[in-house]
Design an enzyme around this catalytic site. Structure first.
Site, short mmCIF file in Angstrom:
data_model
loop_
_atom_site.label_atom_id
_atom_site.label_comp_id
_atom_site.label_asym_id
_atom_site.label_seq_id
_atom_site.Cartn_x
_atom_site.Cartn_y
_atom_site.Cartn_z
N CYS A 128 -4.24 12.92 13.36
CA CYS A 128 -4.84 11.74 13.43
C CYS A 128 -4.37 10.89 14.50
O CYS A 128 -3.73 11.45 15.37
CB CYS A 128 -4.07 10.90 11.93
SG CYS A 128 -2.78 10.12 12.28
N LYS A 183 0.83 -1.09 0.10
CA LYS A 183 0.10 0.10 0.19
C LYS A 183 0.91 1.26 -0.03
O LYS A 183 0.66 2.12 -0.91
CB LYS A 183 -0.84 -0.06 1.37
CG LYS A 183 -1.64 1.24 1.77
CD LYS A 183 -2.31 1.28 2.99
CE LYS A 183 -1.89 1.39 4.09
NZ LYS A 183 -1.41 2.93 4.47
N ASN A 184 1.73 1.15 0.72
CA ASN A 184 2.72 2.40 1.09
C ASN A 184 3.67 2.65 -0.22
O ASN A 184 4.10 3.79 -0.35
CB ASN A 184 3.63 2.48 2.41
CG ASN A 184 2.70 2.53 3.51
OD1 ASN A 184 1.43 2.97 3.29
ND2 ASN A 184 3.09 2.50 4.73
N ARG A 194 1.24 14.58 13.33
CA ARG A 194 1.56 14.31 12.02
C ARG A 194 1.22 15.66 11.16
O ARG A 194 0.44 15.79 10.16
CB ARG A 194 0.63 13.04 11.29
CG ARG A 194 1.04 11.65 11.82
CD ARG A 194 0.34 10.65 11.51
NE ARG A 194 1.01 9.95 10.21
CZ ARG A 194 0.71 9.01 9.72
NH1 ARG A 194 -0.72 8.51 9.93
NH2 ARG A 194 1.22 8.50 8.43
N ASP A 216 5.20 0.82 11.89
CA ASP A 216 4.01 -0.08 11.36
C ASP A 216 4.16 -1.27 11.78
O ASP A 216 2.92 -2.12 11.69
CB ASP A 216 3.82 0.11 9.87
CG ASP A 216 3.72 1.51 9.51
OD1 ASP A 216 3.28 2.42 10.51
OD2 ASP A 216 3.54 1.84 8.26
N ARG A 266 -8.51 -0.50 4.97
CA ARG A 266 -7.62 0.44 4.38
C ARG A 266 -6.49 -0.28 4.09
O ARG A 266 -5.56 0.26 3.12
CB ARG A 266 -7.44 1.53 5.51
CG ARG A 266 -8.62 2.26 5.85
CD ARG A 266 -8.35 3.45 6.45
NE ARG A 266 -6.98 4.05 6.21
CZ ARG A 266 -5.97 4.59 6.84
NH1 ARG A 266 -5.97 4.64 8.23
NH2 ARG A 266 -4.86 5.10 6.29
C1 UD1 Z 1 4.63 7.06 6.27
C2 UD1 Z 1 3.59 5.70 5.99
C3 UD1 Z 1 3.42 5.19 7.61
C4 UD1 Z 1 4.46 4.94 8.64
C5 UD1 Z 1 5.38 6.24 8.41
C6 UD1 Z 1 6.74 6.13 9.29
C7 UD1 Z 1 2.86 6.11 4.03
C8 UD1 Z 1 1.49 6.23 3.15
N1 UD1 Z 1 2.71 6.02 5.38
O1 UD1 Z 1 3.85 7.88 6.86
O2 UD1 Z 1 2.57 4.03 7.09
O3 UD1 Z 1 4.01 4.88 9.65
O4 UD1 Z 1 5.91 6.66 6.99
O5 UD1 Z 1 7.13 5.10 8.82
O6 UD1 Z 1 3.95 5.67 3.36
N2 UD1 Z 1 6.68 14.59 10.49
C9 UD1 Z 1 6.65 15.91 10.68
N3 UD1 Z 1 6.43 17.00 9.76
C10 UD1 Z 1 6.24 16.64 8.39
C11 UD1 Z 1 6.18 15.32 8.10
C12 UD1 Z 1 6.47 14.30 9.17
O7 UD1 Z 1 6.78 16.48 11.89
O8 UD1 Z 1 6.18 17.49 7.38
C13 UD1 Z 1 6.96 13.84 11.44
C14 UD1 Z 1 5.57 12.97 11.84
O9 UD1 Z 1 4.50 13.60 12.57
C15 UD1 Z 1 6.23 11.75 12.36
C16 UD1 Z 1 7.67 11.61 11.70
O10 UD1 Z 1 7.96 12.89 11.13
O11 UD1 Z 1 6.48 11.99 13.80
C17 UD1 Z 1 7.73 10.53 10.60
O12 UD1 Z 1 6.49 10.86 9.74
P1 UD1 Z 1 6.69 10.54 8.17
O13 UD1 Z 1 7.81 9.57 8.04
O14 UD1 Z 1 6.33 11.61 7.37
O15 UD1 Z 1 5.19 9.59 7.98
P2 UD1 Z 1 4.32 9.33 6.68
O16 UD1 Z 1 5.12 9.61 5.49
O17 UD1 Z 1 3.24 10.29 7.01
#
Ligand code: UD1
Length: 424
Positions: free
Chosen positions: A120, A22-23, A125, A311, A403
């Site tokens: 969320c 999915k990711n 996030r 995850d 999902r």
């Molecule tokens: C992706 C995965 C999710 C997984 C996560 C971490 C997908 C669709 N989802 O989510 O399943 O749990 O990686 O491996 O691929 N953060 C900020 N600011 C930002 C972006 C992120 O502070 O602009 C923080 C987030 O709150 C979190 C950390 O960085 O604490 C990592 O998040 P991120 O790697 O961005 O997760 P996703 O890409 O949303």
């Protein structure tokens, strides 16, 4: 309303075919917005999140053909007539990954309006790292009425630059890597995420004509090109699904062959499961996982790839509730990702949480109970706990599972689990 009923205590054995990730599929689908030509994606999993991304792309004007069905689907996406560059709240609210259309839209059309995803269940996030990266590439970004309004005013095109991410972010690395493929000049992303799904996206973009180097390391270099071409690409296997079923074998003391997948991306989990006493063999067709008869406690700490995946933290915790001894589980990625703990404790587990660490003391047997969870991986951890528990477990709010897990109940049934979906 639908729920899942499990009668636990069966040792699972059999074969589980692993689906596409999915990711990986979600950012790959967003990448269709970078080209006028046809993108063919194979091995797309039939999941609600994929349907959400289809709906979002169709709303922008992408033509999508091919039907999602269990067992890996082929989708054809054509984005030559994009009529809208707005991702509305109703769609973004359902799935955070919708924000991945921002980079591609901005790079190709010079403007995009995407609803802010908001908080969320597993944490705040934010998307500040995505936005600051795009600003550094010359975008003007305004946050107004819950929307990200992004435009490229000067030069009309995003400009290549050096972006040092303050935190490792999977989504921001993907968004910026996609945006940079059509920017003017060279972009360097440092402190980039190294997840296999990012490598898959980079490989697909390269097949489309992008010039990318260093994907899979923490420094990615992208030289912008004028345009990208069509592509035929197969989505990588879902390492989180592999890990979940590997834990299902361990928690039930069973033996499961996970087929059609690559276990080399799961070293941290394989090391942890072997540490608990599991036997794991890798073959060219996939992985064979044999659960231990007397599992041992092990400590884990989540980290960006190649560390232990956040995850899989909830699933690992479900496993640790029944082992010999106490284990410590530390969550470093999301601030609120222990919501499965009270539910597992209701099933007889002995877990104490202090800030980002959970101390899990193994108990002799979990007891079935009605449970519910607030996110995808927490929900599946309750299913795993139910497989190991004595008596009946009823898991509600199973839309979370739809999902991210293709045919979860069918796959577990095939291995001898007593599990069914019930509609009330
Ligand atoms: C992706 C995965 C999710 C997984 C996560 C971490 C997908 C669709 N989802 O989510 O399943 O749990 O990686 O491996 O691929 N953060 C900020 N600011 C930002 C972006 C992120 O502070 O602009 C923080 C987030 O709150 C979190 C950390 O960085 O604490 C990592 O998040 P991120 O790697 O961005 O997760 P996703 O890409 O949303």
């Amino acid at each position: 309303m639908e729920y899942i009923v499990i009668r636990g205590g069966k040792s699972l054995s059999g074969k589980i075919p692993i689906s596409g990730a999915k990711n990986a599929a979600l950012p790959l689908m967003a990448a269709t917005l970078l080209t006028k030509q046809e993108m063919v994606l194979q091995n797309v999993p039939a999941l609600d999140d994929i349907v959400s991304m289809e709906n979002l792309l169709r709303g922008l004007g992408t033509e999508i053909s091919g039907k999602l069905r269990i067992g890996g689907s082929t989708l054809k996406l054509i984005s030559d007539d994009i009529t809208d560059t707005e991702a509305p709240y109703e769609l973004v609210r359902k799935m955070r990954a919708s924000v991945l259309v921002l980079g591609p839209l901005l790079a190709r059309f010079g403007n995009a309006r995407v609803s802010l995803p908001g908080g969320c269940a597993i944490g705040n996030r934010p998307v500040d790292i995505h936005l600051s990266g795009l600003e550094q590439m010359g975008a003007t970004i305004e946050l107004k009425d819950g929307y990200i309004d992004a435009k490229v005013l000067r030069h009309k095109k995003l400009q290549g630059t050096h972006i040092a991410f303050p935190t490792v972010s999977v989504g921001a690395t993907e968004n910026l890597m996609m945006a940079a493929t059509l920017a003017e000049g060279e972009t360097e992303l440092t402190n980039a995420a190294r997840e296999p799904e990012i490598i898959d996206l980079a490989n697909c973009l390269i097949s489309m004509g992008a010039k990318i180097k260093g994907h899979g390391t923490d420094t990615i270099n992208i030289e912008g090109v004028e345009k990208l071409n069509g592509v035929d690409h197969r989505v990588v296997s879902d390492r989180i699904e592999i890990g979940t079923y590997a834990i299902a074998a361990c928690i039930t003391g069973g033996s499961i062959d996970l087929t059609g997948c690559d276990g080399s991306f799961l070293k941290s989990l394989i090391d942890a499961l072997r540490g608990s006493g599991a036997l794991i063999d890798q073959y060219d067709w996939g992985l064979r996982v044999k659960g231990p008869t007397r599992p041992k406690a092990i400590d884990i700490m989540t980290d960006p790839y190649p560390g232990f995946p956040t995850d899989l933290q909830a699933q690992m915790m479900a496993y640790m509730t029944g082992v010999n001894g106490a284990s410590m589980i530390t969550e470093t990625i999301f601030e609120n990702r222990f919501m499965h703990v009270p539910e597992l404790n209701r099933m007889g587990a002995d877990i104490n949480v202090h800030n980002s660490t959970a101390l899990v003391r193994g108990v002799s047997k979990l007891k079935g109970a009605p449970v519910m969870a607030t996110d995808l991986r927490a929900s599946v951890s309750l299913v795993l706990a139910g497989l190991a528990a004595e008596g009946e477990t009823i898991v509600s709010r199973i839309y979370h599972l739809d999902r991210g897990y293709e045919n979860l109940v069918g796959k577990l049934n095939e291995c001898g689990a007593d599990i069914k979906r019930v509609r009330s």
